[in-house]
Design a protein around this motif. Sequence first.
Motif, short mmCIF file in Angstrom:
data_model
loop_
_atom_site.label_atom_id
_atom_site.label_comp_id
_atom_site.label_asym_id
_atom_site.label_seq_id
_atom_site.Cartn_x
_atom_site.Cartn_y
_atom_site.Cartn_z
N GLU A 1 0.83 -1.21 0.00
CA GLU A 1 0.00 0.00 0.00
C GLU A 1 0.87 1.26 0.00
O GLU A 1 0.60 2.22 -0.74
CB GLU A 1 -0.91 0.02 1.23
CG GLU A 1 -2.01 -1.01 1.23
CD GLU A 1 -2.77 -1.05 2.56
OE1 GLU A 1 -2.60 -0.11 3.36
OE2 GLU A 1 -3.50 -2.02 2.79
N LEU A 2 1.90 1.26 0.84
CA LEU A 2 2.78 2.43 0.94
C LEU A 2 3.57 2.65 -0.35
O LEU A 2 3.78 3.80 -0.76
CB LEU A 2 3.73 2.27 2.12
CG LEU A 2 3.11 2.47 3.51
CD1 LEU A 2 4.06 2.00 4.60
CD2 LEU A 2 2.75 3.94 3.73
N THR A 3 4.00 1.56 -0.98
CA THR A 3 4.75 1.69 -2.24
C THR A 3 3.89 2.35 -3.30
O THR A 3 4.34 3.29 -3.99
CB THR A 3 5.21 0.30 -2.73
OG1 THR A 3 6.01 -0.32 -1.73
CG2 THR A 3 6.03 0.42 -4.01
N LEU A 4 2.66 1.90 -3.42
CA LEU A 4 1.74 2.49 -4.40
C LEU A 4 1.47 3.96 -4.09
O LEU A 4 1.46 4.81 -4.99
CB LEU A 4 0.43 1.69 -4.41
CG LEU A 4 -0.62 2.15 -5.44
CD1 LEU A 4 -0.07 2.06 -6.85
CD2 LEU A 4 -1.89 1.31 -5.29
N ARG A 5 1.32 4.26 -2.81
CA ARG A 5 1.06 5.65 -2.40
C ARG A 5 2.23 6.56 -2.74
O ARG A 5 2.04 7.67 -3.25
CB ARG A 5 0.77 5.68 -0.90
CG ARG A 5 0.33 7.05 -0.40
CD ARG A 5 -0.09 6.99 1.03
NE ARG A 5 -0.28 8.33 1.57
CZ ARG A 5 -0.18 8.62 2.85
NH1 ARG A 5 0.06 7.69 3.74
NH2 ARG A 5 -0.36 9.86 3.27
N VAL A 6 3.46 6.09 -2.47
CA VAL A 6 4.64 6.90 -2.78
C VAL A 6 4.74 7.16 -4.27
O VAL A 6 5.01 8.29 -4.71
CB VAL A 6 5.93 6.21 -2.27
CG1 VAL A 6 7.17 6.86 -2.86
CG2 VAL A 6 6.00 6.26 -0.75
N LYS A 7 4.49 6.14 -5.08
CA LYS A 7 4.57 6.30 -6.54
C LYS A 7 3.54 7.30 -7.04
O LYS A 7 3.84 8.16 -7.88
CB LYS A 7 4.40 4.95 -7.22
CG LYS A 7 5.61 4.03 -7.03
CD LYS A 7 5.40 2.67 -7.67
CE LYS A 7 6.63 1.79 -7.49
NZ LYS A 7 6.45 0.44 -8.07
N LYS A 8 2.32 7.23 -6.52
CA LYS A 8 1.27 8.18 -6.92
C LYS A 8 1.63 9.60 -6.50
O LYS A 8 1.47 10.54 -7.28
CB LYS A 8 -0.07 7.77 -6.29
CG LYS A 8 -0.72 6.57 -6.94
CD LYS A 8 -2.05 6.25 -6.27
CE LYS A 8 -2.77 5.10 -6.96
NZ LYS A 8 -4.05 4.77 -6.30
N LEU A 9 2.12 9.75 -5.27
CA LEU A 9 2.50 11.08 -4.78
C LEU A 9 3.65 11.65 -5.59
O LEU A 9 3.68 12.86 -5.90
CB LEU A 9 2.88 11.01 -3.30
CG LEU A 9 1.74 10.82 -2.30
CD1 LEU A 9 2.28 10.47 -0.92
CD2 LEU A 9 0.88 12.09 -2.23
#
Length: 197
Positions: free
Chosen positions: A49-57
């Motif tokens: 979840e955090l990996t996806l969030r960082v990439k989106k941000l």
Amino acid sequence: MKKLEEIRECLIEMKNISSLMVDLAFSSVMYNSDDIADEVYLLEEKMDELTLRVKKLALKAAKNVDDPESLLSIIEMATINEQIGDSAYEIADIVLRNVEPHPIIRKIMHDVEEEIGRVKVNKGSILIGKSLKQLKLPTKVGVRLIAIKRDGKYIYNPSRDEVIREGDILIAVGSGIDRLRELSNEKGEEGELIEEE
């Protein structure tokens, strides 16, 4: 910039999670613990979840910076932390798949690792309502808390002012894990109060 601050917070959490996952994964194999292996599984989901969030941000932040390519290192850092988490999960999966590790593996880990335990604080525990400063777990029990799981969230390297609550999951390292289980009332028995100095 707000997005960069969010990215920083995510990366710090990913670093903490990946480190905890590695410790827990090796311990799950060393002590053949399904409970600890399950915790690694849950952390792996959080890491994704955090990996996806960082990439989106990072993609959103790229629109507002002069050199968007500079954000590639952020995505790479998130990916590396995710890979560490994936590797830890694969180690813990040995336990979840009931694969018996070769005796030499446990021998090696026993020689280099302290015991890590996952302990739930149940109703009636004498730990409830006390701060880590009051409990002095390293000296009185022989364990150090590396994380507390509370309401599905983790508190990493909890401060001395952190107060233990009923239902907390304590992730601890040290020689006194069995004693911590007693004090946490895991078996539904009244514990013996730790003497105050």
